[in-house]
Design a protein around this motif. Sequence first.
Motif, PDB file in Angstrom:
ATOM      1  N   GLY A 251       0.805  -1.212   0.000  1.00  0.00           N
ATOM      2  CA  GLY A 251       0.000   0.000   0.000  1.00  0.00           C
ATOM      3  C   GLY A 251       0.843   1.268   0.000  1.00  0.00           C
ATOM      4  N   PRO A 252       0.215   2.420  -0.251  1.00  0.00           N
ATOM      5  CA  PRO A 252       0.939   3.695  -0.230  1.00  0.00           C
ATOM      6  C   PRO A 252       1.303   4.100   1.194  1.00  0.00           C
ATOM      7  N   PHE A 253       2.351   4.893   1.317  1.00  0.00           N
ATOM      8  CA  PHE A 253       2.768   5.385   2.630  1.00  0.00           C
ATOM      9  C   PHE A 253       1.635   6.183   3.269  1.00  0.00           C
ATOM     10  N   THR A 254       1.545   6.102   4.595  1.00  0.00           N
ATOM     11  CA  THR A 254       0.483   6.796   5.332  1.00  0.00           C
ATOM     12  C   THR A 254       1.120   7.787   6.302  1.00  0.00           C
ATOM     13  N   PHE A 255       0.746   9.059   6.167  1.00  0.00           N
ATOM     14  CA  PHE A 255       1.347  10.120   6.977  1.00  0.00           C
ATOM     15  C   PHE A 255       0.297  10.751   7.895  1.00  0.00           C
ATOM     16  N   PRO A 256       0.755  11.428   8.934  1.00  0.00           N
ATOM     17  CA  PRO A 256      -0.183  12.045   9.875  1.00  0.00           C
ATOM     18  C   PRO A 256      -1.171  12.976   9.176  1.00  0.00           C
ATOM     19  N   ALA A 257      -2.398  12.986   9.665  1.00  0.00           N
ATOM     20  CA  ALA A 257      -3.470  13.755   9.035  1.00  0.00           C
ATOM     21  C   ALA A 257      -3.178  15.250   9.024  1.00  0.00           C
ATOM     22  N   GLU A 258      -2.397  15.728   9.998  1.00  0.00           N
ATOM     23  CA  GLU A 258      -2.147  17.168  10.079  1.00  0.00           C
ATOM     24  C   GLU A 258      -1.169  17.676   9.023  1.00  0.00           C
ATOM     25  N   MET A 259      -0.514  16.779   8.290  1.00  0.00           N
ATOM     26  CA  MET A 259       0.407  17.219   7.241  1.00  0.00           C
ATOM     27  C   MET A 259      -0.376  17.773   6.059  1.00  0.00           C
ATOM     28  N   SER A 260       0.129  18.812   5.443  1.00  0.00           N
ATOM     29  CA  SER A 260      -0.517  19.396   4.266  1.00  0.00           C
ATOM     30  C   SER A 260      -0.263  18.504   3.050  1.00  0.00           C
ATOM     31  N   GLY A 261      -0.990  18.773   1.968  1.00  0.00           N
ATOM     32  CA  GLY A 261      -0.803  18.015   0.730  1.00  0.00           C
ATOM     33  C   GLY A 261       0.630  18.080   0.222  1.00  0.00           C
ATOM     34  N   PRO A 262       1.222  19.295   0.096  1.00  0.00           N
ATOM     35  CA  PRO A 262       2.616  19.376  -0.344  1.00  0.00           C
ATOM     36  C   PRO A 262       3.577  18.645   0.592  1.00  0.00           C
ATOM     37  N   GLU A 263       3.317  18.723   1.899  1.00  0.00           N
ATOM     38  CA  GLU A 263       4.179  18.023   2.855  1.00  0.00           C
ATOM     39  C   GLU A 263       4.097  16.511   2.656  1.00  0.00           C
ATOM     40  N   ARG A 264       2.896  16.006   2.402  1.00  0.00           N
ATOM     41  CA  ARG A 264       2.736  14.562   2.197  1.00  0.00           C
ATOM     42  C   ARG A 264       3.438  14.108   0.917  1.00  0.00           C
TER      43      ARG A 264
END
Length: 321
Positions: free
Chosen positions: A77-90
């Motif tokens: 699956g794709p990497f999963t990052f914290p919800a508070e990160m912005s789109g560019p940050e992700r």
Amino acid sequence: MSILVIAARDDWPTDRVVKQLTMRGADVFRMDTGDFPQRLSVAARIDQTQPWVGGLFTGTRTLDLSDISAVYFRAPGPFTFPAEMSGPERRFAAAQARAGLGGIITALDGCRWVSHPAAMARAEYKPVQLAAARECGLTIPPTLITNRPDAVRAFAAEIPGSVVCKPIASPVFIEGDQLTAVYSKRLNSEDLVDLRGIDSTAHLFQAWVDKSHEVRLTVVGDLMFAAEVHAGSDAAHEDWRTDYGSLTYVAAECPRAVAAGVTRLLATLGLRYGALDFVVGPDGTWTFLEINPCGQWDWIQHATGLPIVEALADELQGVAS
């Protein structure tokens, strides 16, 4: 020594591989790149005196990179990052994770791969598959890739029979919450008159090959498992994925010449696993359509009894066939 399994958490065919390996007493470390970086972490180093050393870590387990004897790589699956990160940050973080974690994993040397992700990524390209299959002695249908309507009409005029339009890449897309599959379509004369949308992207066109039936050939290492696929409806005869309920399966033998070409093909593509589709004509000729380096196999084993999961476990454990 450990076998590293990299696949999506909910991939049930991989569950069967892991179960088979565990039953045999193998040490299996399963991970999904979708767990990184929140449930999976990595620490690895290299210097002039040693290659990459370090490990992969979950909340309950640690895998030493030097202990990995084989890797089973299957659509994680794709990497999963914290919800508070912005789109560019992700997007930035995903690129770093792909180069970092992905780079460490693909740099693993001296272990068996089924199959290496770099080889799988290249083999996904249908133009590469078709060129390699032709060079390896397999029969392929006349094929055109274009976004020019005039090229489609010229191609159709040269073909004695019908022409089929197919997706070149994944045949599914998601819009909103709706998953849509794009199937092969046999074109008629009216379709060739109205080719609106062809110029919007690349399309693949092939000569229609008259068929008695089709074959799904699953290759694991040096073993080949052939299953005839017989269509029970007109829709399935055109594209068997449209009507699974009408299909019947029969275990079969792969002709020697085809098997030799397939062996050369997988060696050329650097694969140790492949799911190949062939059309078998009324005269018995096998025509290569495509190879999926991550193709499904479990339903074929269920329908025919072919021991594919056992072969996968053998390949990962280095058991001679």
